[in-house]
Write a protein that holds these residues in place. Sequence first.
Motif, PDB file in Angstrom:
ATOM      1  N   CYS A  90     -14.104   0.960  -5.949  1.00 14.59           N
ATOM      2  CA  CYS A  90     -13.249  -0.224  -5.339  1.00 14.59           C
ATOM      3  C   CYS A  90     -13.834  -0.437  -3.757  1.00 14.59           C
ATOM      4  O   CYS A  90     -13.975   0.524  -3.097  1.00 14.59           O
ATOM      5  CB  CYS A  90     -11.824   0.130  -5.301  1.00 14.59           C
ATOM      6  SG  CYS A  90     -10.884   0.281  -7.088  1.00 14.59           S
ATOM      7  N   ASP A  91     -14.045  -1.628  -3.556  1.00 14.92           N
ATOM      8  CA  ASP A  91     -14.307  -1.862  -2.097  1.00 14.92           C
ATOM      9  C   ASP A  91     -13.227  -1.995  -1.256  1.00 14.92           C
ATOM     10  O   ASP A  91     -12.054  -2.380  -1.450  1.00 14.92           O
ATOM     11  CB  ASP A  91     -14.670  -3.249  -1.978  1.00 14.92           C
ATOM     12  CG  ASP A  91     -15.611  -3.643  -0.890  1.00 14.92           C
ATOM     13  OD1 ASP A  91     -14.986  -3.125   0.316  1.00 14.92           O
ATOM     14  OD2 ASP A  91     -16.741  -4.178  -0.752  1.00 14.92           O
ATOM     15  N   PRO A  92     -13.108  -1.074   0.078  1.00 13.05           N
ATOM     16  CA  PRO A  92     -11.992  -1.051   0.916  1.00 13.05           C
ATOM     17  C   PRO A  92     -11.399  -2.302   1.570  1.00 13.05           C
ATOM     18  O   PRO A  92     -10.571  -2.470   2.247  1.00 13.05           O
ATOM     19  CB  PRO A  92     -12.621  -0.011   2.195  1.00 13.05           C
ATOM     20  CG  PRO A  92     -14.035  -0.036   1.781  1.00 13.05           C
ATOM     21  CD  PRO A  92     -14.348  -0.410   0.343  1.00 13.05           C
ATOM     22  N   ASN A  93     -12.372  -3.373   1.292  1.00 14.53           N
ATOM     23  CA  ASN A  93     -12.234  -4.632   1.764  1.00 14.53           C
ATOM     24  C   ASN A  93     -11.596  -5.783   0.823  1.00 14.53           C
ATOM     25  O   ASN A  93     -11.302  -6.787   1.203  1.00 14.53           O
ATOM     26  CB  ASN A  93     -13.606  -5.349   2.346  1.00 14.53           C
ATOM     27  CG  ASN A  93     -13.933  -4.679   3.668  1.00 14.53           C
ATOM     28  OD1 ASN A  93     -13.301  -4.436   4.565  1.00 14.53           O
ATOM     29  ND2 ASN A  93     -15.338  -4.284   3.717  1.00 14.53           N
ATOM     30  N   TRP A  94     -11.488  -5.316  -0.508  1.00 11.35           N
ATOM     31  CA  TRP A  94     -10.592  -6.164  -1.618  1.00 11.35           C
ATOM     32  C   TRP A  94      -9.305  -6.266  -0.842  1.00 11.35           C
ATOM     33  O   TRP A  94      -8.730  -5.364  -0.366  1.00 11.35           O
ATOM     34  CB  TRP A  94     -11.021  -5.422  -2.767  1.00 11.35           C
ATOM     35  CG  TRP A  94     -12.282  -5.712  -3.463  1.00 11.35           C
ATOM     36  CD1 TRP A  94     -13.182  -6.364  -3.091  1.00 11.35           C
ATOM     37  CD2 TRP A  94     -12.748  -4.889  -4.435  1.00 11.35           C
ATOM     38  NE1 TRP A  94     -14.244  -6.113  -3.777  1.00 11.35           N
ATOM     39  CE2 TRP A  94     -14.064  -5.044  -4.701  1.00 11.35           C
ATOM     40  CE3 TRP A  94     -12.101  -3.782  -5.595  1.00 11.35           C
ATOM     41  CZ2 TRP A  94     -14.756  -4.695  -5.961  1.00 11.35           C
ATOM     42  CZ3 TRP A  94     -12.771  -3.456  -6.586  1.00 11.35           C
ATOM     43  CH2 TRP A  94     -14.304  -3.837  -6.542  1.00 11.35           C
ATOM     44  N   LYS A  95      -8.718  -7.376  -1.291  1.00  7.96           N
ATOM     45  CA  LYS A  95      -7.285  -7.432  -1.141  1.00  7.96           C
ATOM     46  C   LYS A  95      -6.472  -6.792  -1.886  1.00  7.96           C
ATOM     47  O   LYS A  95      -6.690  -6.259  -2.873  1.00  7.96           O
ATOM     48  CB  LYS A  95      -7.244  -8.888  -1.762  1.00  7.96           C
ATOM     49  CG  LYS A  95      -7.710 -10.073  -0.992  1.00  7.96           C
ATOM     50  CD  LYS A  95      -7.481 -11.611  -1.277  1.00  7.96           C
ATOM     51  CE  LYS A  95      -8.184 -12.444  -0.282  1.00  7.96           C
ATOM     52  NZ  LYS A  95      -9.703 -12.529  -0.483  1.00  7.96           N
ATOM     53  N   LEU A  96      -5.169  -6.672  -1.053  1.00  5.07           N
ATOM     54  CA  LEU A  96      -4.118  -5.788  -1.620  1.00  5.07           C
ATOM     55  C   LEU A  96      -2.947  -6.690  -1.217  1.00  5.07           C
ATOM     56  O   LEU A  96      -2.945  -7.358  -0.289  1.00  5.07           O
ATOM     57  CB  LEU A  96      -3.929  -4.422  -1.017  1.00  5.07           C
ATOM     58  CG  LEU A  96      -5.068  -3.400  -1.431  1.00  5.07           C
ATOM     59  CD1 LEU A  96      -4.881  -2.152  -0.209  1.00  5.07           C
ATOM     60  CD2 LEU A  96      -4.794  -2.843  -2.793  1.00  5.07           C
ATOM     61  N   PRO A  97      -1.655  -6.581  -1.983  1.00  2.00           N
ATOM     62  CA  PRO A  97      -0.630  -7.045  -1.669  1.00  2.00           C
ATOM     63  C   PRO A  97      -0.083  -6.487  -0.528  1.00  2.00           C
ATOM     64  O   PRO A  97      -0.595  -5.582   0.018  1.00  2.00           O
ATOM     65  CB  PRO A  97       0.372  -6.819  -2.684  1.00  2.00           C
ATOM     66  CG  PRO A  97      -0.534  -6.328  -3.893  1.00  2.00           C
ATOM     67  CD  PRO A  97      -1.608  -5.748  -3.431  1.00  2.00           C
ATOM     68  N   PRO A  98       0.883  -7.200   0.223  1.00  2.00           N
ATOM     69  CA  PRO A  98       1.608  -6.630   1.263  1.00  2.00           C
ATOM     70  C   PRO A  98       2.149  -5.237   1.193  1.00  2.00           C
ATOM     71  O   PRO A  98       2.685  -4.989   0.099  1.00  2.00           O
ATOM     72  CB  PRO A  98       2.670  -7.805   1.661  1.00  2.00           C
ATOM     73  CG  PRO A  98       2.037  -9.071   1.102  1.00  2.00           C
ATOM     74  CD  PRO A  98       1.523  -8.639  -0.284  1.00  2.00           C
ATOM     75  N   ALA A  99       2.565  -4.597   2.364  1.00  2.59           N
ATOM     76  CA  ALA A  99       2.733  -3.171   1.943  1.00  2.59           C
ATOM     77  C   ALA A  99       3.988  -2.987   1.288  1.00  2.59           C
ATOM     78  O   ALA A  99       4.268  -2.261   0.402  1.00  2.59           O
ATOM     79  CB  ALA A  99       2.892  -2.463   3.395  1.00  2.59           C
ATOM     80  N   LYS A 100       4.793  -3.860   1.590  1.00  2.69           N
ATOM     81  CA  LYS A 100       6.378  -3.782   1.135  1.00  2.69           C
ATOM     82  C   LYS A 100       6.328  -4.154  -0.514  1.00  2.69           C
ATOM     83  O   LYS A 100       7.123  -3.817  -1.373  1.00  2.69           O
ATOM     84  CB  LYS A 100       7.405  -4.708   1.736  1.00  2.69           C
ATOM     85  CG  LYS A 100       7.316  -6.148   1.666  1.00  2.69           C
ATOM     86  CD  LYS A 100       8.323  -6.813   2.406  1.00  2.69           C
ATOM     87  CE  LYS A 100       8.236  -8.391   2.355  1.00  2.69           C
ATOM     88  NZ  LYS A 100       9.318  -8.856   2.979  1.00  2.69           N
ATOM     89  N   LYS A 101       5.178  -4.772  -0.830  1.00  2.00           N
ATOM     90  CA  LYS A 101       5.147  -5.374  -2.305  1.00  2.00           C
ATOM     91  C   LYS A 101       4.394  -4.149  -2.998  1.00  2.00           C
ATOM     92  O   LYS A 101       4.285  -4.264  -4.319  1.00  2.00           O
ATOM     93  CB  LYS A 101       4.195  -6.540  -2.400  1.00  2.00           C
ATOM     94  CG  LYS A 101       4.870  -7.794  -1.538  1.00  2.00           C
ATOM     95  CD  LYS A 101       6.061  -8.108  -2.396  1.00  2.00           C
ATOM     96  CE  LYS A 101       6.535  -9.355  -1.653  1.00  2.00           C
ATOM     97  NZ  LYS A 101       7.943  -9.711  -2.583  1.00  2.00           N
ATOM     98  N   LEU A 102       4.089  -3.208  -2.116  1.00  2.00           N
ATOM     99  CA  LEU A 102       3.159  -1.835  -2.951  1.00  2.00           C
ATOM    100  C   LEU A 102       4.384  -1.007  -3.533  1.00  2.00           C
ATOM    101  O   LEU A 102       3.907   0.322  -3.532  1.00  2.00           O
ATOM    102  CB  LEU A 102       2.256  -1.339  -2.175  1.00  2.00           C
ATOM    103  CG  LEU A 102       1.023  -2.379  -2.123  1.00  2.00           C
ATOM    104  CD1 LEU A 102       0.187  -1.611  -1.115  1.00  2.00           C
ATOM    105  CD2 LEU A 102       0.261  -2.580  -3.431  1.00  2.00           C
ATOM    106  N   ILE A 103       5.594  -1.356  -3.649  1.00  2.00           N
ATOM    107  CA  ILE A 103       6.700  -0.504  -4.199  1.00  2.00           C
ATOM    108  C   ILE A 103       6.607  -0.658  -5.608  1.00  2.00           C
ATOM    109  O   ILE A 103       7.083  -1.730  -6.012  1.00  2.00           O
ATOM    110  CB  ILE A 103       7.988  -0.759  -3.359  1.00  2.00           C
ATOM    111  CG1 ILE A 103       7.990  -0.470  -1.737  1.00  2.00           C
ATOM    112  CG2 ILE A 103       8.950   0.347  -4.035  1.00  2.00           C
ATOM    113  CD1 ILE A 103       9.060  -0.681  -1.242  1.00  2.00           C
ATOM    114  N   PRO A 104       6.463   0.117  -6.383  1.00  2.00           N
ATOM    115  CA  PRO A 104       6.387  -0.108  -7.814  1.00  2.00           C
ATOM    116  C   PRO A 104       7.753  -0.580  -8.493  1.00  2.00           C
ATOM    117  O   PRO A 104       8.972  -0.344  -7.937  1.00  2.00           O
ATOM    118  CB  PRO A 104       6.127   0.963  -8.545  1.00  2.00           C
ATOM    119  CG  PRO A 104       6.378   2.244  -7.443  1.00  2.00           C
ATOM    120  CD  PRO A 104       6.139   1.647  -6.382  1.00  2.00           C
TER     121      PRO A 104
END
Length: 314
Positions: free
Chosen positions: A233-247
């Motif tokens: 995984c590339d550290p520059n790949w997109k992620l959802p906003p932090a609050k969306k990373l709650i399962p």
Amino acid sequence: MPVKRKTVSNVKRKPAAALPARKRRKEDGPACGVFVQNAPRGTDVQARFSNERFAEGGFRHVYKGVYLSGPREGEECVMKEFKTGSVHEATFFEADVQAVKKAGQLIQKFNDANIVSKRVYLNEPEVWSGSGGRIAGHKVLVEPMIQGTYFRFNSNTGYAEPDTATMQALSHFSYHISNGQYLLCDLQGGRYDGFYILTDPVIHSKGKEFGGTDLGQEGIENFMAHHRCGRFCDPNWKLPPAKKLIPRFEAVAGTTFGEAAALFTKEQRKDLEIKVNKEVRISIRKLWEGALPSDKKQIVVDRSKRVTAKAVPS
């Protein structure tokens, strides 16, 4: 159970690119492109299948068979039909066909990016018509057999098998390259020395475009919440906003259909999102403070102390 592919052309041909896999070097993988096909378009193909079930998925039975004609003559294949009963219209498989098409596009981009040395291929199922026996007139899905050990690499809720960094990177990459619009998951199939062949993928989409296994925006966010980046995984790949990373729901090994049970109530999620936002702000401040030159750090600390001192009641 004989099954016949609907012939697109009356011309029967056997181009070199479609020679059976056993006539190519195993390490080469499929002949071309990203899809592993029953046969090239326009080729007349037939297959016969056992009446005994070979395997089953969440909502389909799987039967083992063999190609009776075409470029893969003599090779094994599989037939999939709905558990709920026979269907007579190809439109019942539209979500499957479209999901595979989109998955192929995402996999092609992953291969083109040369993130890993192994190529990834995808079985392309086709809607065939039964020509005799129990399935006469029925519509079924047919695709080449996955040879060797069958692996489930991840699920559509974010479950991930150990030592499957390539497949987890593929799922993350699909989110990144589509700008968060799609996520390719439920990856399963064969792992070989120089390549992978996948089958039955799931696509999560914001608009729930791909049937019952497409869990939509919540499915995308839930998968990424459970995802742990590996070495590909590339550290520059997109992620959802932090609050969306709650399962939103539990990561389970099987395929989830429709809606999954929520892990948290709405009130719990709201509280967690507030805490996450606070932690993010604190972490960001620590990061940029830690990056300041030593003489600037002292100024920041002193100012902070003076502000704190003024805030204390006399």
